[in-house]
Design a protein around this motif. Sequence first.
Motif, PDB file in Angstrom:
ATOM      1  N   ALA A 190       0.815  -1.215   0.000  1.00 54.35           N
ATOM      2  CA  ALA A 190       0.000   0.000   0.000  1.00 54.35           C
ATOM      3  C   ALA A 190       0.842   1.254   0.000  1.00 54.35           C
ATOM      4  O   ALA A 190       0.397   2.312  -0.455  1.00 54.35           O
ATOM      5  CB  ALA A 190      -0.918  -0.010   1.228  1.00 54.35           C
ATOM      6  N   ILE A 191       2.049   1.162   0.503  1.00 52.58           N
ATOM      7  CA  ILE A 191       2.909   2.345   0.558  1.00 52.58           C
ATOM      8  C   ILE A 191       3.203   2.874  -0.847  1.00 52.58           C
ATOM      9  O   ILE A 191       3.517   4.057  -1.022  1.00 52.58           O
ATOM     10  CB  ILE A 191       4.215   1.992   1.305  1.00 52.58           C
ATOM     11  N   ALA A 192       3.077   2.010  -1.868  1.00 52.36           N
ATOM     12  CA  ALA A 192       3.360   2.446  -3.240  1.00 52.36           C
ATOM     13  C   ALA A 192       2.311   3.411  -3.759  1.00 52.36           C
ATOM     14  O   ALA A 192       2.585   4.198  -4.673  1.00 52.36           O
ATOM     15  CB  ALA A 192       3.440   1.229  -4.160  1.00 52.36           C
ATOM     16  N   VAL A 193       1.099   3.370  -3.197  1.00 49.66           N
ATOM     17  CA  VAL A 193       0.025   4.255  -3.665  1.00 49.66           C
ATOM     18  C   VAL A 193      -0.404   5.235  -2.576  1.00 49.66           C
ATOM     19  O   VAL A 193      -1.405   5.938  -2.735  1.00 49.66           O
ATOM     20  CB  VAL A 193      -1.190   3.433  -4.143  1.00 49.66           C
ATOM     21  N   GLY A 194       0.330   5.272  -1.475  1.00 54.11           N
ATOM     22  CA  GLY A 194       0.042   6.266  -0.438  1.00 54.11           C
ATOM     23  C   GLY A 194      -1.075   5.899   0.503  1.00 54.11           C
ATOM     24  O   GLY A 194      -1.594   6.774   1.206  1.00 54.11           O
TER      25      GLY A 194
END
Length: 417
Positions: free
Chosen positions: A360-364
Amino acid sequence: MSNAHDGPERGFRLSDLIYDTRYRSLTIQIVTLILVMLGVLWLVDNVIANFALLGKDFNFSFLGQRAGYDIAQTLIPYSNDDTHARAALVGLLNTLWVSFLGCVAATILGVVAGILRLSKNWLISRLMTIYVEAFRNVPVLLWILVAVAVLTELTPSPAAYRGEHPAASMLLFDTVAFTNRGTHIPGVEFSRGLGVIDTPLAPISLNFLAFAAVVLLSLWANRKLRAHAARVQSATGLRPATWWKSALILFVPAIVLLAALGITLNPPVLERFNFTGGVDVSNALVALWLGLTLYTGAFIAEIVRAGIMSVSRGQSEAAFALGLRPNRTMKLVILPQALRVIVPPLISQYLNLTKNSSLAIAVGYMDLRGTLGGITMNQTGREIEAILLMMLIYLAVSLAISGVMNLYNRSVKLKER
């Protein structure tokens, strides 16, 4: 009477630990355990020594400090004045929420795709093959990035919904709007609600508790009804019609409760710059959910297909000979037996989906990785503590999922006498 061939008894010698097969395996295990413990102690001592060189210690007091950052999507009340512990809790709940939604959607998609892949219709089976091969052979991170790109680049801005002749229109009777800022859906309100109970962690809605209690009671009553029908069928050979009774038991109490609470929908309304009212679902959450669902659904489809093919064809032919139609044959004969093959690998897919949610960190999207393993770790400089805490939390969540699914697997497995 003594045996003339018995020799004198030999006592235990230390060399027996190596040369005697009765003790050799135990000796190897003890030595291996000692070596592993020495390795762990060396690592711990090395970490403590490096902490001392850096002037740091090992503690979790940072969890009580003020977080100082905002989280866009939260399931419980949160502000930047709350502690890092509460920020981690918000991230954990976001992780559990997207994992739950992903598991449910991927299961539905996988079951449908797995069944359709066995269809005799050439076009449908090939389309399902393309879906499975396309999604399971491309990294899930790329599918998440594709989903967020589609949601942010191809959806209209809120201004497109403005004016007498808007460029975009809301869906589902003007209640749902897809924009490049997020998806706006109706919220639920109760005019005669029961209120909430304030707890240190989060307020608990009495409306939700009442609804959950009614649903559980309805499920219990329906199970009793089905058990009664099974007993009647076993005694008389004829199964009484229960579908309309099940419908009444499952739906009427919940509908009556919601009507008594005065349920209404609060649709989103376009104001000056954006939609207000309803529920604003961020594109990051939708993209993450879509990516995880489509990727995991492809694997589940193959698991379902393999489970169905493991059931003997004679079972289907016997069901057809008894006059059962294909859909009832699949529901009553094939799937119950295939579940014994499907459930064990399905557990692994649920675990994979839960762990893949850390992307999820890839899309904020602020999940546990983004809060505790991201901003909190960077702000406090407590890398070891934050990573160790995250590992323990993911381990606990995975073990809980495995435990629940193993209980279900035990309930559907073949009962042998």
